[in-house]
Motif scaffolding. Structure first.
Motif, short mmCIF file in Angstrom:
data_model
loop_
_atom_site.label_atom_id
_atom_site.label_comp_id
_atom_site.label_asym_id
_atom_site.label_seq_id
_atom_site.Cartn_x
_atom_site.Cartn_y
_atom_site.Cartn_z
N THR A 199 37.67 28.40 32.29
CA THR A 199 37.98 28.96 30.97
C THR A 199 38.41 30.42 31.06
O THR A 199 38.84 31.00 30.06
N ALA A 200 38.27 30.99 32.22
CA ALA A 200 38.67 32.38 32.41
C ALA A 200 38.98 32.61 33.89
O ALA A 200 38.51 31.89 34.76
N ILE A 201 39.79 33.62 34.13
CA ILE A 201 40.16 34.01 35.49
C ILE A 201 39.48 35.34 35.81
O ILE A 201 39.54 36.29 35.02
N SER A 202 38.80 35.40 36.95
CA SER A 202 38.16 36.63 37.39
C SER A 202 38.91 37.19 38.59
O SER A 202 39.81 36.55 39.16
N SER A 203 38.51 38.39 39.01
CA SER A 203 39.17 39.02 40.16
C SER A 203 38.99 38.20 41.43
O SER A 203 39.82 38.26 42.34
N GLY A 204 37.90 37.42 41.49
CA GLY A 204 37.67 36.58 42.66
C GLY A 204 38.67 35.45 42.80
O GLY A 204 38.78 34.84 43.86
N ASN A 205 39.40 35.14 41.72
CA ASN A 205 40.42 34.08 41.76
C ASN A 205 41.77 34.61 42.24
O ASN A 205 42.70 33.82 42.43
N ILE A 206 41.88 35.92 42.41
CA ILE A 206 43.18 36.53 42.69
C ILE A 206 43.17 37.12 44.10
O ILE A 206 42.26 37.84 44.48
N SER A 207 44.20 36.81 44.88
CA SER A 207 44.34 37.34 46.25
C SER A 207 45.78 37.76 46.49
O SER A 207 46.71 37.09 46.04
N PRO A 208 45.98 38.87 47.22
CA PRO A 208 47.35 39.23 47.59
C PRO A 208 47.87 38.30 48.68
O PRO A 208 47.11 37.80 49.50
#
Length: 589
Positions: A199-208
């Protein structure tokens, strides 16, 4: 860089203004290519969750530099130019929000690629006024068509823009999802991984993306980044024996690469490093090309690694990278026997051993570890065999050895001073055991001076022999003749004898009342002169003081001059004997 030329009174052309912009853009493009190259490169972009948690991410402002045609389409009066390519700059001034839809299948996850591209974008449209030659005060409203303004809006800016989009990968069981590759002409920057039901995206879901072509540093930061190894340093991940690490910017290959890796665990066996996923797990070898022993890498150790085309090789402080093997000597003097731990099955070049010694060595020595056979022990600095006294069982001393492939090199020999002292009070032969000696020698003293038997006078003392010393290399086992100078006999008025150590050094005996001087070899100090006698008259009862003998350097009996003779009819008129010389030989080391 091209520049537009205009003339006073000339009617300006629309091309003048257009060329001014194109010439400037081309000049800046060539400068960028000269500094950054011609591969696509980006700067400044970030990807983060929205402030209020949602299924969207925010792509931050940034720039892209990409090789493009000079003019893909006509720019007003300037024609299209696809024959020339330049590095164009696309600018995203404001953040944008990108929405993501999670996969619909339970237990599935999906990777979404954030990708960007340079695009020319003709923008800022408006209806422009055009000159009306028939009625100059009434311009056409839009481009003239059929004698009247068309009212058509036209673009007034050709923007270098950043195009952006989300590319969805194929949903798959969580943990097996794959990041999609970037579309042709696009550059992937970030991957956002979202699971079913999120239901939400956190910084842990994002990678360069590991190979995203971000500018690694601005010019002012480069000196510090070089000094701090910012581009070649990484903290190890993985396991104790299977290290992983990533450096940024990511290299294209391992060829000729040097990196510094901070270890986070102590190894228990052979070690590999997988750097940025390039070439997989590559063995780490020590500076001699051997596998690492257990304990060679410690927590907190910084590993300096060079890729030699096949393996990672430790350099610098890690050259001798083996852990230390410990043991206790159970053998005899000059023949060490020990079982070391961790256990070894062969001697390995570069390995270090620390052994608590049972007996001091007295001559050349060997060591046998774990029953693998005796190896000669040599001095690390010179490679010479031991001569005795380099190892001891006193004071908790433990010998440290480095195996060089042939011998065990002793790294911490005990400091050796004087190992043997040989005094000579008479001439003889000195046979050295070692290869360096300190020689000290005193020549013989002269006799005191005689006086007449009926005279109330006093004789002058004889001079002392010369003192000399020096360090000399010698050949073990080869004898050297030692001469001890004789003292002059009483009543002889004689001179002292010469002392010598082979042909290496000679001290001169005293001559008359003068001290000996002028010898050869080493360093010399003249003997003291004899003092004059004294009398206050030549009648009975006169006070008579005979002269004393000269005193040699480092005062002592050796080489002293004799006292002078007594005055008067009942005194001893003969000068006393000079003292014989002396030679002292000390073996050093």
């Amino acid at each position: 860089m091209h520049r537009v030329i205009t003339y006073a009174g000339a009617v300006p052309s629309s091309k003048d203004v257009l060329n001014l912009g194109q010439f400037t853009m081309t000049a800046l493009a060539k400068f960028v290519a000269g500094v950054l190259g011609t591969n696509t490169i980006v700067n400044g972009f970030t990807c983060s969750p929205t402030t209020v948690a949602s299924l969207a991410v925010v792509l931050g402002a940034g720039e892209i530099y990409q090789l493009e045609n000079l003019e893909q389409t006509a720019l007003s009066a300037l024609p299209a130019d696809t024959a020339h390519t330049i590095m164009k700059q696309g600018i995203l001034l404001d953040p944008v929000t990108l929405t993501i839809t999670p996969p619909a299948t339970t237990g599935y996850s999906q990777a979404f690629l954030v990708e960007v591209q340079y695009q020319d974008s003709d923008t800022s449209t408006m209806v422009l006024n055009y000159y009306n030659s028939t009625a100059p005060s009434s311009p056409y409203y839009g481009p003239p068509v059929g004698g009247t303004g068309s009212g058509a809006a036209q673009s007034t800016v050709r923007a270098g823009a950043v195009a952006y989009q989300i590319k969805a990968g194929i949903a798959a069981s969580t943990g097996t999802q794959v990041t999609p590759t970037a579309d042709a002409g696009w550059t992937g920057l970030f991957v956002v991984t979202v699971a079913n039901g999120a239901t939400a995206i956190s910084s842990g879901n994002i990678s360069p993306i590991s190979n995203a072509p971000f500018i690694p540093a601005t010019l002012p930061a480069i000196p510090y980044d070089v000094q701090s190894n910012a581009w070649t340093f990484a903290i190890a991940g993985g396991t104790a024996n299977a290290l992983t690490a990533s450096i940024s910017p990511a290299p294209a290959s391992l060829s000729n690469l040097s990196v510094r890796i901070l270890a986070t665990a102590t190894n228990t066996g052979n070690v590999t490093l997988n750097l940025n996923g390039i070439s997989g797990a590559v063995p780490i070898l020590d500076g001699y090309g051997n596998q690492l022993a257990p304990g060679a890498i410690k927590i907190g150790m910084v590993l300096d690694l060079d890729f030699n085309g096949t393996n990672w090789q430790l350099t610098g402080p890690g050259l001798q990278s083996f852990g230390t093997y410990y043991g206790v000597d159970t053998g005899l003097a000059n023949a060490i026997v020990a079982t070391v731990s961790p256990a070894i099955t062969s001697y390995i070049a570069g390995a270090l051993y620390e052994i608590t010694i049972a007996n001091p060595n007295t001559t050349a020595s060997t060591a046998n570890f774990n029953g693998l056979g005796a190896k000669n022990i040599v001095l690390n600095t010179s490679g010479a065999t031991l001569s005795g006294g380099e190892m001891s069982n006193v004071g908790g001393y433990a010998a440290q050895f480095l195996y060089d492939g042939t011998n065990l090199r002793l790294l911490n020999p005990l400091p050796k001073g004087v190992s043997r002292i040989v005094p000579f009070t008479a001439s003889g032969t000195f046979t050295p055991v070692g290869s360096l000696v300190l020689v000290q020698q005193w020549a013989g003293g002269a006799a005191g001076r005689n006086v007449g038997g009926s005279s109330y006078t006093a004789g002058q003392g004889g001079g002392a022999g010369e003192y000399r010393y020096g360090y000399f290399p010698v050949t073990p086992g080869v004898g050297i003749a030692v001469t001890v100078g004789a003292g002059a006999a009483a009543g002889s008025n004689g001179n002292g004898g010469m002392s010598s150590f082979g042909s290496l050094m000679t001290a001169i005996g005293a001559i008359g009342t003068a001290g000996g001087t002028g010898g050869a070899g080493g360093y010399g100090f003249s003997g003291g002169a004899g003092s004059p006698g004294f009398s206050n008259g030549n009648v009975a009862g006169a006070i008579v003081v005979i002269g004393s003998g000269g005193v040699p350097y480092l005062s002592g009996l050796f080489g002293s001059g004799g006292a002078g003779g007594d005055g008067g009819p009942t005194g001893n008129p003969y000068g006393r004997a000079g003292q014989p010389g002396f030679v002292l030989v000390s073996e050093v080391g």
